[in-house]
Write a protein that holds these residues in place. Structure first.
Motif, PDB file in Angstrom:
ATOM      1  N   LEU A 117     -14.635  -7.021 -14.564  1.00  0.00           N
ATOM      2  CA  LEU A 117     -14.016  -6.638 -13.295  1.00  0.00           C
ATOM      3  C   LEU A 117     -15.065  -6.066 -12.349  1.00  0.00           C
ATOM      4  O   LEU A 117     -15.068  -6.377 -11.153  1.00  0.00           O
ATOM      5  CB  LEU A 117     -12.906  -5.620 -13.541  1.00  0.00           C
ATOM      6  CG  LEU A 117     -12.248  -5.023 -12.299  1.00  0.00           C
ATOM      7  CD1 LEU A 117     -11.633  -6.116 -11.437  1.00  0.00           C
ATOM      8  CD2 LEU A 117     -11.208  -3.990 -12.694  1.00  0.00           C
ATOM      9  N   ALA A 141      -6.534  -7.726 -13.819  1.00  0.00           N
ATOM     10  CA  ALA A 141      -6.709  -6.753 -12.745  1.00  0.00           C
ATOM     11  C   ALA A 141      -5.915  -7.191 -11.524  1.00  0.00           C
ATOM     12  O   ALA A 141      -5.635  -8.387 -11.340  1.00  0.00           O
ATOM     13  CB  ALA A 141      -8.188  -6.627 -12.387  1.00  0.00           C
ATOM     14  N   SER A 166      -5.394  -1.875 -10.022  1.00  0.00           N
ATOM     15  CA  SER A 166      -4.910  -2.077 -11.389  1.00  0.00           C
ATOM     16  C   SER A 166      -4.224  -0.843 -11.966  1.00  0.00           C
ATOM     17  O   SER A 166      -3.388  -0.955 -12.867  1.00  0.00           O
ATOM     18  CB  SER A 166      -6.069  -2.492 -12.304  1.00  0.00           C
ATOM     19  OG  SER A 166      -6.700  -3.648 -11.809  1.00  0.00           O
ATOM     20  N   TYR A 173      -2.715  -5.613 -18.590  1.00  0.00           N
ATOM     21  CA  TYR A 173      -3.306  -4.480 -17.869  1.00  0.00           C
ATOM     22  C   TYR A 173      -3.743  -3.404 -18.848  1.00  0.00           C
ATOM     23  O   TYR A 173      -4.779  -2.754 -18.682  1.00  0.00           O
ATOM     24  CB  TYR A 173      -2.308  -3.896 -16.873  1.00  0.00           C
ATOM     25  CG  TYR A 173      -1.913  -4.836 -15.763  1.00  0.00           C
ATOM     26  CD1 TYR A 173      -2.867  -5.423 -14.939  1.00  0.00           C
ATOM     27  CD2 TYR A 173      -0.581  -5.146 -15.530  1.00  0.00           C
ATOM     28  CE1 TYR A 173      -2.507  -6.301 -13.929  1.00  0.00           C
ATOM     29  CE2 TYR A 173      -0.203  -6.012 -14.523  1.00  0.00           C
ATOM     30  CZ  TYR A 173      -1.168  -6.583 -13.715  1.00  0.00           C
ATOM     31  OH  TYR A 173      -0.804  -7.443 -12.726  1.00  0.00           O
ATOM     32  N   LYS A 201      -6.971  -4.028 -20.223  1.00  0.00           N
ATOM     33  CA  LYS A 201      -7.986  -4.207 -19.178  1.00  0.00           C
ATOM     34  C   LYS A 201      -8.427  -5.668 -19.063  1.00  0.00           C
ATOM     35  O   LYS A 201      -9.552  -5.963 -18.648  1.00  0.00           O
ATOM     36  CB  LYS A 201      -9.219  -3.323 -19.441  1.00  0.00           C
ATOM     37  CG  LYS A 201      -8.920  -1.870 -19.728  1.00  0.00           C
ATOM     38  CD  LYS A 201      -8.253  -1.175 -18.567  1.00  0.00           C
ATOM     39  CE  LYS A 201      -8.029   0.296 -18.858  1.00  0.00           C
ATOM     40  NZ  LYS A 201      -7.254   0.971 -17.790  1.00  0.00           N
ATOM     41  N   ASP A 239      -9.566  -1.986  -6.092  1.00  0.00           N
ATOM     42  CA  ASP A 239      -8.912  -2.211  -7.382  1.00  0.00           C
ATOM     43  C   ASP A 239      -7.580  -1.454  -7.411  1.00  0.00           C
ATOM     44  O   ASP A 239      -7.545  -0.235  -7.313  1.00  0.00           O
ATOM     45  CB  ASP A 239      -9.829  -1.729  -8.512  1.00  0.00           C
ATOM     46  CG  ASP A 239      -9.221  -1.945  -9.894  1.00  0.00           C
ATOM     47  OD1 ASP A 239      -8.220  -2.680  -9.990  1.00  0.00           O
ATOM     48  OD2 ASP A 239      -9.758  -1.388 -10.863  1.00  0.00           O
TER      49      ASP A 239
END
Length: 521
Positions: free
Chosen positions: A398, A345, A416, A339, A342, A414
């Motif tokens: 993403l 996700a 995340s 995470y 990045k 999202d």
């Protein structure tokens, strides 16, 4: 948890100390009677990836696996003979404790280290291994610190502060001396900030000898006491601090460390826990060393600063401040490092409840790796699914996936950056109540020790119906609980007063989108 203080009084009149005074104290510091010169190691893989020369100052290679030895020894060696005969006391649950213990042993001084009862046994054993007397007291650092001050007053022991002291600051500043000797072409130095002793010592030295070098302080987003002080123009006390990077979990920066940081630090950057985890992984992949979270903090800041400012072709050093990591916390690091880069996700996707809908969703995802998938039938119209997705190309990939889903009329959110979703909800998907409830959701933190969960439940009492409960621990000193209560509006005033009385850190999560997607009726 190490050195998590709310007030740490300086030990002498700092108004007498100029930058030149500090320069002399650093140059004359006898820290090498106990500490060693640590390597400045290139991070080859990360350097290639970022387009800069990245160097890591390996303070994990100290005898106590932390830079804290430098400041502790420099403070103890400056004591008067009478103070040395009486002994010293310090409060710490980690690196400061070991630094004081080893320094005291080296100098033949009696040392009492006050540690919270919840301190992991591995840290208690390490301190005792250096010959110090360990006193376990209280469930928090503040309680241990207050008891250490009491011992100092009653027994005449000299209190050894973790950061806000000129001799401690000068001891930490010897790192800067080594940096300039090891590489005279540095453009940036990134320093972790807790109470500010390390940052102050490095910055005041660097700016006297080579002011062109930028010194950047790095703090966890949830423990940014220097950032808060700079914004306010003076030290302020944070209401709470995050517990992941416990070595820098300090509520209030020191008075003298703030004076120096305010004058000599060029910038401060904050990072998330996930970004720290990603840097722990970078350090391991380049060096095979395992840093503690606060030890990887500076590198996380370096990476973020480089990205935000498009820095290229520069010589950049980060301080790996320590490696006294709780082994069981590494599962959390492993889970969250992607995470931070990045490269993974977490999504909440709504799909129609009809034959072929799931197959179409899989086709939209394509050949991307799905790291987790959670689904439970809810109703005949639509289903909310919790999906973990590997995204090697980062945020651009993403964005592409989310657009593909939305274009296919699969609403997507999202999650995340949603801590509750990653910490709790992912393990509870499908847990909706069978009927409508007047439910309110709260997250709690409490000291982790044997029987802690039972004690938490007993303390919580039986006044309100618990409708949801999730507990997970990563080998940390604090447990985390997510709890739902059936609370009619008329009872909120009494319930709020009850939470204050409990004394646990808590946060209401009722409006959290992850809760609404997967747990609410």
């Amino acid at each position: 948890m190490d050195d998590r203080v709310t007030n740490n009084e300086p030990q002498q009149d700092q108004s007498l100390l100029t930058a030149n005074d500090y320069l002399c104290k650093i140059l004359l510091s006898p820290v090498y009677e106990a500490a060693v010169v640590t390597p400045l190691q290139p991070l080859t893989k990360l350097s290639q990836r970022l387009g800069n020369s990245i160097l890591l100052k390996r303070e994990d290679r100290q005898p106590v696996h932390s830079f804290k030895l430098r400041g502790a020894f420099n403070k103890l060696v400056q004591l008067s003979e009478e103070q040395k005969l009486r002994g010293v006391v310090a409060a710490s649950a980690g690196n400061h404790a070991q630094g004081v213990a080893m320094s005291a042993k080296k100098l033949g001084i009696k040392a009492i280290i006050v540690m919270p009862v919840i301190t992991p046994e591995i840290k208690v054993s390490a301190v005792r291994g250096f010959g110090a007397e360990v006193c376990l007291h209280g469930d928090s650092f503040d309680e241990a610190s207050n008891y250490a001050k009491k011992l100092s007053a009653e027994e005449g022991y000299t209190l050894i502060p973790p950061f806000d002291d000129p001799d401690v600051i000068a001891g930490q500043g010897t790192i800067a001396r080594e940096l300039l000797e090891q590489n005279g072409h540095l453009d940036y130095i990134f320093v972790p900030v807790g109470g500010g002793g390390l940052a102050a010592g490095i910055a005041v030295y660097i700016k006297q000898l080579k002011p062109s070098i930028k010194v950047i302080g790095v703090e966890p987003r949830d423990s940014a006491c220097l950032r808060a002080a700079l914004d306010a123009g003076e030290p302020v006390t944070l209401d709470r601090v995050g517990i992941f990077a416990d070595g820098v979990a300090v509520k209030r920066i020191g008075a003298e460390t703030f004076r120096l940081c305010n004058e000599f630090i060029d910038d401060v950057i904050t990072v998330s826990s996930d970004e720290i985890c990603a840097s722990l992984k970078d350090i391991f992949e380049d060096t095979r060393a395992i840093a503690e979270p606060s030890g990887a903090l500076a590198l996380a800041g370096l990476k973020k600063f480089t990205e935000l400012n498009s820095v290229r072709d520069k010589n950049m050093a980060a301080i790996l401040s320590g490696a006294n990591v709780n082994f069981h916390s590494l599962r959390y690091v492993s889970e969250r490092s992607e995470y931070g880069e990045k490269k993974e996700a977490v999504l909440a996707v709504t799909i129609p409840e009809r034959p072929g809908a799931f197959l179409k969703f899989c086709e939209l995802i394509g050949n991307r790796a799905v790291t987790e998938f959670n689904y439970r039938y809810s109703n005949r119209a639509a289903a909310n699914i919790f999906v973990g997705l590997r995204t090697p190309q980062g945020t651009s990939e993403l964005a592409t996936v989310m657009k593909q889903l939305e274009d296919a009329e699969y609403p997507v959110v999202d999650l995340s950056e949603d801590e509750m979703a990653k910490q709790h909800v992912r393990y509870m998907v499908g847990g909706r109540p069978a009927e409508a409830l007047q439910e309110r959701l709260f997250s709690f933190e409490f000291p982790e020790n044997p029987g802690a969960l039972q004690n938490f439940l007993l303390t919580l009492g039986m006044n309100w119906n618990i409708t949801l409960f999730h507990y997970r621990n990563h080998g940390a000193a604090y447990g985390r609980v997510l709890t739902g209560f059936e609370l009619p509006d008329g009872e909120m005033k009494a319930f709020s007063a009850y939470l204050v009385k409990l004394g646990y850190q808590y946060k209401e999560e009722t409006n959290n989108p992850a809760y609404k997607f997967f747990l609410a009726h």
